[in-house]
Design a protein around this motif. Structure first.
Motif, PDB file in Angstrom:
ATOM      1  N   ILE A   1       5.593  17.463 -11.246  1.00 50.98           N
ATOM      2  CA  ILE A   1       7.011  17.184 -10.757  1.00 50.98           C
ATOM      3  C   ILE A   1       6.902  15.612 -10.333  1.00 50.98           C
ATOM      4  O   ILE A   1       7.857  14.898 -10.705  1.00 50.98           O
ATOM      5  CB  ILE A   1       7.144  17.873  -9.199  1.00 50.98           C
ATOM      6  CG1 ILE A   1       7.350  19.605  -9.718  1.00 50.98           C
ATOM      7  CG2 ILE A   1       8.390  17.310  -8.524  1.00 50.98           C
ATOM      8  CD1 ILE A   1       7.781  20.443  -8.533  1.00 50.98           C
ATOM      9  N   MET A   2       6.056  15.056  -9.781  1.00 50.77           N
ATOM     10  CA  MET A   2       5.808  13.741  -9.468  1.00 50.77           C
ATOM     11  C   MET A   2       6.263  12.649 -10.825  1.00 50.77           C
ATOM     12  O   MET A   2       6.751  11.611 -10.578  1.00 50.77           O
ATOM     13  CB  MET A   2       4.550  13.210  -8.910  1.00 50.77           C
ATOM     14  CG  MET A   2       4.408  12.066  -8.201  1.00 50.77           C
ATOM     15  SD  MET A   2       2.657  11.859  -7.431  1.00 50.77           S
ATOM     16  CE  MET A   2       1.475  11.938  -8.955  1.00 50.77           C
ATOM     17  N   ARG A   3       5.659  13.055 -11.888  1.00 50.93           N
ATOM     18  CA  ARG A   3       5.631  12.164 -13.068  1.00 50.93           C
ATOM     19  C   ARG A   3       6.827  12.675 -13.843  1.00 50.93           C
ATOM     20  O   ARG A   3       7.324  11.744 -14.762  1.00 50.93           O
ATOM     21  CB  ARG A   3       4.243  12.301 -13.572  1.00 50.93           C
ATOM     22  CG  ARG A   3       3.411  11.442 -13.069  1.00 50.93           C
ATOM     23  CD  ARG A   3       1.854  11.444 -13.769  1.00 50.93           C
ATOM     24  NE  ARG A   3       2.100  10.760 -14.944  1.00 50.93           N
ATOM     25  CZ  ARG A   3       2.096   9.267 -15.307  1.00 50.93           C
ATOM     26  NH1 ARG A   3       1.952   8.891 -13.974  1.00 50.93           N
ATOM     27  NH2 ARG A   3       2.207   8.909 -16.388  1.00 50.93           N
ATOM     28  N   GLU A   4       7.421  13.962 -13.825  1.00 47.77           N
ATOM     29  CA  GLU A   4       8.136  14.461 -14.898  1.00 47.77           C
ATOM     30  C   GLU A   4       9.683  15.237 -14.434  1.00 47.77           C
ATOM     31  O   GLU A   4      10.394  15.230 -15.193  1.00 47.77           O
ATOM     32  CB  GLU A   4       7.370  15.464 -15.867  1.00 47.77           C
ATOM     33  CG  GLU A   4       6.310  14.765 -16.355  1.00 47.77           C
ATOM     34  CD  GLU A   4       5.624  15.855 -17.079  1.00 47.77           C
ATOM     35  OE1 GLU A   4       6.022  16.883 -17.543  1.00 47.77           O
ATOM     36  OE2 GLU A   4       4.468  15.561 -17.710  1.00 47.77           O
ATOM     37  N   GLU A   5       9.892  15.392 -13.197  1.00 45.35           N
ATOM     38  CA  GLU A   5      10.753  16.181 -12.800  1.00 45.35           C
ATOM     39  C   GLU A   5      11.538  15.792 -11.433  1.00 45.35           C
ATOM     40  O   GLU A   5      11.779  16.798 -10.536  1.00 45.35           O
ATOM     41  CB  GLU A   5      10.299  17.822 -12.915  1.00 45.35           C
ATOM     42  CG  GLU A   5       9.999  18.387 -14.040  1.00 45.35           C
ATOM     43  CD  GLU A   5       9.528  19.466 -14.040  1.00 45.35           C
ATOM     44  OE1 GLU A   5       9.508  20.220 -13.062  1.00 45.35           O
ATOM     45  OE2 GLU A   5       8.840  20.367 -14.998  1.00 45.35           O
TER      46      GLU A   5
ATOM     47  N   SER B   1      -0.073  23.838  -5.682  1.00 45.01           N
ATOM     48  CA  SER B   1      -1.110  23.195  -6.525  1.00 45.01           C
ATOM     49  C   SER B   1      -0.987  21.870  -6.895  1.00 45.01           C
ATOM     50  O   SER B   1       0.240  21.424  -7.102  1.00 45.01           O
ATOM     51  CB  SER B   1      -1.096  24.104  -7.867  1.00 45.01           C
ATOM     52  OG  SER B   1      -0.248  23.746  -8.600  1.00 45.01           O
ATOM     53  N   ARG B   2      -2.170  21.300  -6.978  1.00 43.95           N
ATOM     54  CA  ARG B   2      -2.162  19.782  -7.277  1.00 43.95           C
ATOM     55  C   ARG B   2      -1.525  19.524  -8.401  1.00 43.95           C
ATOM     56  O   ARG B   2      -0.762  18.510  -8.827  1.00 43.95           O
ATOM     57  CB  ARG B   2      -3.534  19.150  -7.256  1.00 43.95           C
ATOM     58  CG  ARG B   2      -3.701  18.090  -7.616  1.00 43.95           C
ATOM     59  CD  ARG B   2      -5.352  17.418  -7.677  1.00 43.95           C
ATOM     60  NE  ARG B   2      -5.638  16.350  -8.216  1.00 43.95           N
ATOM     61  CZ  ARG B   2      -5.597  15.158  -7.809  1.00 43.95           C
ATOM     62  NH1 ARG B   2      -5.669  15.147  -6.248  1.00 43.95           N
ATOM     63  NH2 ARG B   2      -6.042  13.859  -8.345  1.00 43.95           N
ATOM     64  N   GLU B   3      -1.708  20.190  -9.543  1.00 42.27           N
ATOM     65  CA  GLU B   3      -1.173  20.059 -10.854  1.00 42.27           C
ATOM     66  C   GLU B   3       0.327  20.435 -10.998  1.00 42.27           C
ATOM     67  O   GLU B   3       0.690  19.344 -11.489  1.00 42.27           O
ATOM     68  CB  GLU B   3      -1.754  21.278 -11.780  1.00 42.27           C
ATOM     69  CG  GLU B   3      -3.107  21.050 -12.174  1.00 42.27           C
ATOM     70  CD  GLU B   3      -4.372  21.519 -10.883  1.00 42.27           C
ATOM     71  OE1 GLU B   3      -3.738  22.219 -10.105  1.00 42.27           O
ATOM     72  OE2 GLU B   3      -5.380  21.020 -10.891  1.00 42.27           O
ATOM     73  N   GLN B   4       1.008  21.121 -10.177  1.00 37.32           N
ATOM     74  CA  GLN B   4       2.329  21.408  -9.939  1.00 37.32           C
ATOM     75  C   GLN B   4       2.882  20.052  -9.592  1.00 37.32           C
ATOM     76  O   GLN B   4       3.997  19.634  -9.966  1.00 37.32           O
ATOM     77  CB  GLN B   4       2.834  22.585  -9.608  1.00 37.32           C
ATOM     78  CG  GLN B   4       4.330  22.858  -9.787  1.00 37.32           C
ATOM     79  CD  GLN B   4       4.437  24.131  -8.756  1.00 37.32           C
ATOM     80  OE1 GLN B   4       3.746  24.836  -8.339  1.00 37.32           O
ATOM     81  NE2 GLN B   4       6.107  24.443  -9.126  1.00 37.32           N
ATOM     82  N   MET B   5       2.291  19.679  -8.418  1.00 37.04           N
ATOM     83  CA  MET B   5       2.898  18.269  -7.436  1.00 37.04           C
ATOM     84  C   MET B   5       2.901  17.175  -8.615  1.00 37.04           C
ATOM     85  O   MET B   5       3.736  16.401  -8.587  1.00 37.04           O
ATOM     86  CB  MET B   5       1.790  18.168  -6.347  1.00 37.04           C
ATOM     87  CG  MET B   5       2.593  17.165  -5.631  1.00 37.04           C
ATOM     88  SD  MET B   5       1.498  16.674  -4.067  1.00 37.04           S
ATOM     89  CE  MET B   5       1.764  18.281  -3.055  1.00 37.04           C
TER      90      MET B   5
ATOM     91  N   LEU C   1       0.838  -1.121   0.024  1.00 36.99           N
ATOM     92  CA  LEU C   1       0.109   0.087  -0.079  1.00 36.99           C
ATOM     93  C   LEU C   1       0.961   1.152  -0.015  1.00 36.99           C
ATOM     94  O   LEU C   1       1.747   1.606   1.000  1.00 36.99           O
ATOM     95  CB  LEU C   1      -0.943  -0.180   1.202  1.00 36.99           C
ATOM     96  CG  LEU C   1      -1.852   1.274   1.329  1.00 36.99           C
ATOM     97  CD1 LEU C   1      -2.753   1.014   0.002  1.00 36.99           C
ATOM     98  CD2 LEU C   1      -2.869   1.141   2.827  1.00 36.99           C
ATOM     99  N   GLU C   2       0.839   2.044  -0.830  1.00 31.86           N
ATOM    100  CA  GLU C   2       1.428   3.439  -1.137  1.00 31.86           C
ATOM    101  C   GLU C   2       0.546   4.558  -0.861  1.00 31.86           C
ATOM    102  O   GLU C   2      -0.261   4.584  -1.635  1.00 31.86           O
ATOM    103  CB  GLU C   2       2.024   3.492  -2.567  1.00 31.86           C
ATOM    104  CG  GLU C   2       2.764   4.680  -2.935  1.00 31.86           C
ATOM    105  CD  GLU C   2       3.444   4.618  -4.274  1.00 31.86           C
ATOM    106  OE1 GLU C   2       4.203   5.717  -4.447  1.00 31.86           O
ATOM    107  OE2 GLU C   2       2.813   3.801  -5.087  1.00 31.86           O
ATOM    108  N   PHE C   3       0.891   5.440  -0.093  1.00 33.04           N
ATOM    109  CA  PHE C   3       0.038   6.572   0.284  1.00 33.04           C
ATOM    110  C   PHE C   3       0.570   7.689  -0.767  1.00 33.04           C
ATOM    111  O   PHE C   3       1.724   7.974  -1.004  1.00 33.04           O
ATOM    112  CB  PHE C   3       0.036   6.981   1.666  1.00 33.04           C
ATOM    113  CG  PHE C   3       1.311   7.434   2.269  1.00 33.04           C
ATOM    114  CD1 PHE C   3       1.772   8.747   2.198  1.00 33.04           C
ATOM    115  CD2 PHE C   3       2.177   6.683   2.913  1.00 33.04           C
ATOM    116  CE1 PHE C   3       3.057   9.125   2.775  1.00 33.04           C
ATOM    117  CE2 PHE C   3       3.340   6.889   3.488  1.00 33.04           C
ATOM    118  CZ  PHE C   3       3.864   8.144   3.397  1.00 33.04           C
ATOM    119  N   VAL C   4      -0.394   8.347  -1.392  1.00 31.58           N
ATOM    120  CA  VAL C   4       0.010   9.308  -2.378  1.00 31.58           C
ATOM    121  C   VAL C   4      -0.692  10.782  -2.104  1.00 31.58           C
ATOM    122  O   VAL C   4      -1.809  10.545  -2.033  1.00 31.58           O
ATOM    123  CB  VAL C   4      -0.344   8.781  -3.889  1.00 31.58           C
ATOM    124  CG1 VAL C   4       0.002  10.038  -4.880  1.00 31.58           C
ATOM    125  CG2 VAL C   4       0.071   7.491  -4.074  1.00 31.58           C
ATOM    126  N   PRO C   5      -0.093  11.702  -2.074  1.00 30.17           N
ATOM    127  CA  PRO C   5      -0.543  12.958  -1.621  1.00 30.17           C
ATOM    128  C   PRO C   5      -1.744  13.773  -2.408  1.00 30.17           C
ATOM    129  O   PRO C   5      -2.406  14.460  -1.936  1.00 30.17           O
ATOM    130  CB  PRO C   5       0.557  13.763  -1.472  1.00 30.17           C
ATOM    131  CG  PRO C   5       1.483  13.552  -2.522  1.00 30.17           C
ATOM    132  CD  PRO C   5       1.376  11.922  -2.359  1.00 30.17           C
TER     133      PRO C   5
END
Length: 276
Positions: free
Chosen positions: A209-213, A202-206, A134-138
């Protein structure tokens, strides 16, 4: 026990599992972590090995030729209305490839439903000698360490584990000291990466970064040393996607640098730790 490292698929998601395996071997990894369950995101490749028999054979060949092992498969998402049986073909493939774990995250606010489905996933996975991590994801419904602990405690499954991602741990503003309370046998693998100390507003910026940076280990501001000092020595899956760097360096060289940064960081910061 020596440190062991897996190349997480998100680090080089454009590479099919056979290619990922050869890259992992040449770059010096011990494992690969593959994604045979497509998340259905825009422009995401689909590596459904259960239906793509040719790619499954190629993956087996790559694993055999390189000696690389599969650490885990992903991602068994728990969403409204999902049936755990929908993941059985991927579980069967994972077991066929020698995988040990299946990553899981929760994306429904009905936590009674989610816990029930988590238990069913664990029961199904047990027939394939797999654990459910189980992975928690913000940005998900189970977004914090406390929420993940609550679900794991309620589920009480002996093949369940807690999978911490250093990015998510930091973005969820967790306290390292809370890791002291976690049973050691819940830890089977760890997603290792770095990122900026500043948490996006912002959720979008998070998500971007999570997927690309994400950053090389030690390059950002996540308290990686403090986190790793509180958990047992377990395989580190390097999930460090960075689109611009892979474009400039190529997937193999980028993977090699990810591994180099992790080994150097651990050597400098954790060699004195008495890991239990």
């Amino acid at each position: 026990m020596k440190d062991q490292f897996s190349l997480a698929h998100l680090t080089a998601l454009a590479c099919p599992p056979p290619t990922l395996t050869y890259i992992a071997a040449r770059a010096g990894f011990d494992f690969v972590s593959i994604r045979p369950i497509c998340m259905g995101l825009k422009n995401e490749p689909d590596y459904n090995l259960a239906s793509n028999k040719k790619m499954l054979r190629q993956t087996k060949t790559a694993l055999r030729e390189t000696g690389i092992q599969v650490l885990d498969i992903e991602l068994a998402k728990i969403v409204d209305g999902m049936d755990p049986k929908q993941y059985e073909p991927a579980f069967e493939v994972g077991a066929e490839l020698g995988a040990r774990h299946v990553l899981c995250s929760v994306w429904t606010d009905d936590l009674v439903f989610a816990t029930d489905r988590f238990i069913q996933l664990c029961e199904l996975a047990k027939t394939y000698q797999l654990s459910i991590e189980l992975e928690f994801v913000p940005v998900a419904s189970i977004a914090t360490l406390a929420q993940a602990v609550t679900m794991l405690t309620a589920a009480a499954q002996d093949n369940a584990g807690l999978m911490i991602d250093s990015h998510h741990f930091h973005r969820s503003k967790e306290n390292v000291n809370d890791l002291k309370k976690i049973p050691a046998n819940w830890f089977h693998m760890f997603h290792l990466c770095d990122a900026s100390k500043e948490i996006p507003a912002s959720r979008e910026q998070m998500i971007q970064i999570m997927r690309e940076e994400r950053l090389y280990i030690g390059e950002g501001g996540i308290p990686i040393k403090e986190i790793l000092r509180e958990i047992p020595k377990i395989p580190y899956s390097l999930e460090i996607p960075h689109l611009q760097r892979t474009k400039e360096l190529g997937f193999e060289e980028y993977a090699r640098r990810c591994l180099q940064s992790a080994k150097e960081y651990i050597s400098l910061n954790l060699d004195d730790v008495n890991i239990y």
